[in-house]
Scaffold this active site. Structure first.
Site, PDB file in Angstrom:
ATOM      1  N   TYR A  24      39.605  58.618 139.159  1.00  0.00           N
ATOM      2  CA  TYR A  24      40.452  57.464 138.838  1.00  0.00           C
ATOM      3  C   TYR A  24      39.762  56.114 139.022  1.00  0.00           C
ATOM      4  O   TYR A  24      40.345  55.079 138.710  1.00  0.00           O
ATOM      5  CB  TYR A  24      41.732  57.518 139.687  1.00  0.00           C
ATOM      6  CG  TYR A  24      42.555  58.764 139.409  1.00  0.00           C
ATOM      7  CD1 TYR A  24      43.089  58.986 138.151  1.00  0.00           C
ATOM      8  CD2 TYR A  24      42.777  59.717 140.392  1.00  0.00           C
ATOM      9  CE1 TYR A  24      43.833  60.128 137.877  1.00  0.00           C
ATOM     10  CE2 TYR A  24      43.521  60.862 140.135  1.00  0.00           C
ATOM     11  CZ  TYR A  24      44.045  61.059 138.869  1.00  0.00           C
ATOM     12  OH  TYR A  24      44.774  62.185 138.590  1.00  0.00           O
ATOM     13  N   HIS A 101      47.138  56.390 130.829  1.00  0.00           N
ATOM     14  CA  HIS A 101      46.530  57.180 131.906  1.00  0.00           C
ATOM     15  C   HIS A 101      45.119  56.670 132.165  1.00  0.00           C
ATOM     16  O   HIS A 101      44.374  56.383 131.210  1.00  0.00           O
ATOM     17  CB  HIS A 101      46.452  58.658 131.541  1.00  0.00           C
ATOM     18  CG  HIS A 101      47.792  59.290 131.306  1.00  0.00           C
ATOM     19  ND1 HIS A 101      48.589  59.747 132.322  1.00  0.00           N
ATOM     20  CD2 HIS A 101      48.468  59.514 130.161  1.00  0.00           C
ATOM     21  CE1 HIS A 101      49.703  60.234 131.825  1.00  0.00           C
ATOM     22  NE2 HIS A 101      49.659  60.110 130.507  1.00  0.00           N
TER      23      HIS A 101
END
Ligand code: DQA
Length: 145
Positions: A24, A101
Protein backbone atom coordinates in the site's frame (compact mmCIF):
# COMPACT_ATOMS: atom_id res chain seq x y z
CA UNK A 1 -19.59 26.84 -6.12
CA UNK A 2 -20.41 23.20 -6.86
CA UNK A 3 -20.99 20.66 -4.12
CA UNK A 4 -17.86 18.94 -2.77
CA UNK A 5 -16.54 15.62 -3.99
CA UNK A 6 -16.80 13.10 -1.17
CA UNK A 7 -13.68 10.94 -0.74
CA UNK A 8 -14.48 8.07 1.60
CA UNK A 9 -12.14 5.35 2.84
CA UNK A 10 -12.99 2.12 4.62
CA UNK A 11 -11.38 -0.03 7.27
CA UNK A 12 -7.67 -0.19 8.08
CA UNK A 13 -6.80 2.68 5.78
CA UNK A 14 -6.15 4.81 8.87
CA UNK A 15 -3.00 2.69 9.17
CA UNK A 16 -1.74 3.64 5.75
CA UNK A 17 2.02 4.11 5.81
CA UNK A 18 2.60 1.31 8.34
CA UNK A 19 0.13 -1.26 6.99
CA UNK A 20 1.85 -3.63 4.54
CA UNK A 21 3.85 -0.77 2.96
CA UNK A 22 5.16 -3.11 0.25
CA UNK A 23 1.56 -3.31 -1.01
CA UNK A 24 0.00 0.00 0.00
CA UNK A 25 3.02 2.32 0.04
CA UNK A 26 4.61 4.51 2.69
CA UNK A 27 2.37 7.53 2.40
CA UNK A 28 -0.04 8.12 5.26
CA UNK A 29 -3.73 8.87 4.92
CA UNK A 30 -2.95 12.48 5.86
CA UNK A 31 -0.53 12.59 2.90
CA UNK A 32 -3.31 11.22 0.68
CA UNK A 33 -5.75 13.79 2.02
CA UNK A 34 -3.29 16.65 1.29
CA UNK A 35 -2.69 15.36 -2.25
CA UNK A 36 -6.43 15.05 -2.91
CA UNK A 37 -7.10 18.54 -1.55
CA UNK A 38 -4.36 19.99 -3.74
CA UNK A 39 -5.60 18.17 -6.84
CA UNK A 40 -9.18 19.25 -6.18
CA UNK A 41 -8.15 22.86 -5.55
CA UNK A 42 -6.20 22.92 -8.83
CA UNK A 43 -9.44 21.89 -10.51
CA UNK A 44 -11.45 24.52 -8.64
CA UNK A 45 -13.19 21.93 -6.51
CA UNK A 46 -13.49 21.03 -2.83
CA UNK A 47 -13.44 17.65 -1.16
CA UNK A 48 -14.84 16.09 2.00
CA UNK A 49 -12.29 13.46 3.06
CA UNK A 50 -13.19 10.84 5.68
CA UNK A 51 -12.12 7.37 6.83
CA UNK A 52 -13.91 4.88 9.07
CA UNK A 53 -13.40 1.34 10.32
CA UNK A 54 -17.17 0.87 10.69
CA UNK A 55 -19.45 -0.42 7.94
CA UNK A 56 -22.55 1.41 9.21
CA UNK A 57 -20.72 4.72 9.40
CA UNK A 58 -19.46 4.29 5.85
CA UNK A 59 -23.04 3.62 4.73
CA UNK A 60 -24.28 6.70 6.64
CA UNK A 61 -21.74 8.83 4.76
CA UNK A 62 -22.72 7.32 1.40
CA UNK A 63 -26.33 8.21 2.18
CA UNK A 64 -25.23 11.73 3.17
CA UNK A 65 -23.45 12.05 -0.18
CA UNK A 66 -26.78 11.57 -2.01
CA UNK A 67 -27.68 15.17 -1.23
CA UNK A 68 -24.40 16.77 -0.19
CA UNK A 69 -21.91 15.65 -2.86
CA UNK A 70 -21.41 16.27 -6.56
CA UNK A 71 -19.52 12.98 -6.94
CA UNK A 72 -18.18 10.19 -4.76
CA UNK A 73 -14.73 8.62 -4.62
CA UNK A 74 -14.74 5.51 -2.45
CA UNK A 75 -12.04 3.12 -1.37
CA UNK A 76 -14.22 0.55 0.37
CA UNK A 77 -11.17 -1.49 1.43
CA UNK A 78 -12.21 -4.93 2.71
CA UNK A 79 -15.92 -4.01 2.67
CA UNK A 80 -15.80 -3.84 -1.11
CA UNK A 81 -15.39 -7.59 -1.17
CA UNK A 82 -18.05 -8.36 1.44
CA UNK A 83 -20.73 -5.71 1.83
CA UNK A 84 -24.03 -6.06 0.01
CA UNK A 85 -25.34 -3.32 2.34
CA UNK A 86 -22.71 -0.90 1.01
CA UNK A 87 -23.67 -1.78 -2.56
CA UNK A 88 -27.33 -1.18 -1.73
CA UNK A 89 -26.48 2.27 -0.36
CA UNK A 90 -24.36 3.13 -3.41
CA UNK A 91 -27.19 2.15 -5.74
CA UNK A 92 -29.26 4.99 -4.25
CA UNK A 93 -26.83 7.62 -5.55
CA UNK A 94 -27.55 9.53 -8.75
CA UNK A 95 -24.05 11.10 -8.80
CA UNK A 96 -20.86 9.63 -10.38
CA UNK A 97 -19.09 7.03 -8.23
CA UNK A 98 -15.38 6.35 -8.69
CA UNK A 99 -14.13 3.20 -6.98
CA UNK A 100 -10.53 3.59 -5.86
CA UNK A 101 -7.88 1.14 -4.65
CA UNK A 102 -4.24 1.73 -3.82
CA UNK A 103 -3.27 -1.76 -4.92
CA UNK A 104 -4.60 -3.66 -7.91
CA UNK A 105 -6.97 -6.17 -6.30
CA UNK A 106 -7.40 -7.97 -9.62
CA UNK A 107 -3.75 -9.06 -9.47
CA UNK A 108 -3.93 -10.32 -5.87
CA UNK A 109 -5.73 -13.14 -4.03
CA UNK A 110 -8.79 -14.66 -5.66
CA UNK A 111 -11.16 -13.24 -3.01
CA UNK A 112 -10.12 -9.67 -3.90
CA UNK A 113 -11.03 -10.07 -7.56
CA UNK A 114 -14.70 -9.37 -6.92
CA UNK A 115 -15.98 -6.13 -5.42
CA UNK A 116 -19.66 -5.39 -4.88
CA UNK A 117 -18.84 -1.69 -5.25
CA UNK A 118 -17.94 -2.20 -8.92
CA UNK A 119 -21.58 -3.07 -9.61
CA UNK A 120 -22.54 0.51 -8.71
CA UNK A 121 -19.39 2.39 -9.77
CA UNK A 122 -19.12 4.60 -12.82
CA UNK A 123 -15.44 3.68 -13.08
CA UNK A 124 -12.47 2.28 -11.23
CA UNK A 125 -8.94 3.50 -10.50
CA UNK A 126 -6.60 0.97 -8.92
CA UNK A 127 -2.98 0.00 -8.65
CA UNK A 128 -1.27 3.40 -8.50
CA UNK A 129 -0.73 3.64 -4.74
CA UNK A 130 -1.64 7.01 -3.23
CA UNK A 131 -1.80 8.39 -6.76
CA UNK A 132 -4.96 6.30 -7.31
CA UNK A 133 -6.83 8.73 -5.03
CA UNK A 134 -5.61 11.80 -6.93
CA UNK A 135 -6.56 10.22 -10.26
CA UNK A 136 -9.95 9.25 -8.85
CA UNK A 137 -10.58 12.82 -7.66
CA UNK A 138 -9.63 14.09 -11.11
CA UNK A 139 -11.99 11.59 -12.74
CA UNK A 140 -14.79 12.49 -10.33
CA UNK A 141 -14.29 16.20 -11.03
CA UNK A 142 -14.44 15.56 -14.75
CA UNK A 143 -17.69 13.65 -14.40
CA UNK A 144 -19.47 16.26 -12.28
CA UNK A 145 -20.02 20.00 -12.06
C1 DQA B 1 -7.66 -1.94 -0.94
C2 DQA B 1 -7.68 -3.36 -1.51
C3 DQA B 1 -8.55 -4.27 -0.66
O1 DQA B 1 -8.53 -5.59 -1.19
C4 DQA B 1 -8.08 -4.32 0.76
O2 DQA B 1 -8.98 -5.07 1.54
C5 DQA B 1 -7.85 -2.97 1.34
C6 DQA B 1 -7.27 -1.93 0.52
C7 DQA B 1 -6.68 -1.04 -1.71
O3 DQA B 1 -6.79 0.18 -1.55
O4 DQA B 1 -5.82 -1.53 -2.43
O5 DQA B 1 -8.07 -2.75 2.53
O6 DQA B 1 -8.96 -1.40 -1.09
Amino acid sequence: MSKPIYVLSGPNLNLLGVREPEIYGKQTLDDVRAACEARAAALGRQIVFRQTNHEGELIDWVQEAREAASALVINPAGYGHTSVALLDALKMLAIPIVECHLSNPASREEFRRHTYVSLAATGLVSGFGAKSYELAVEAAAGLSA
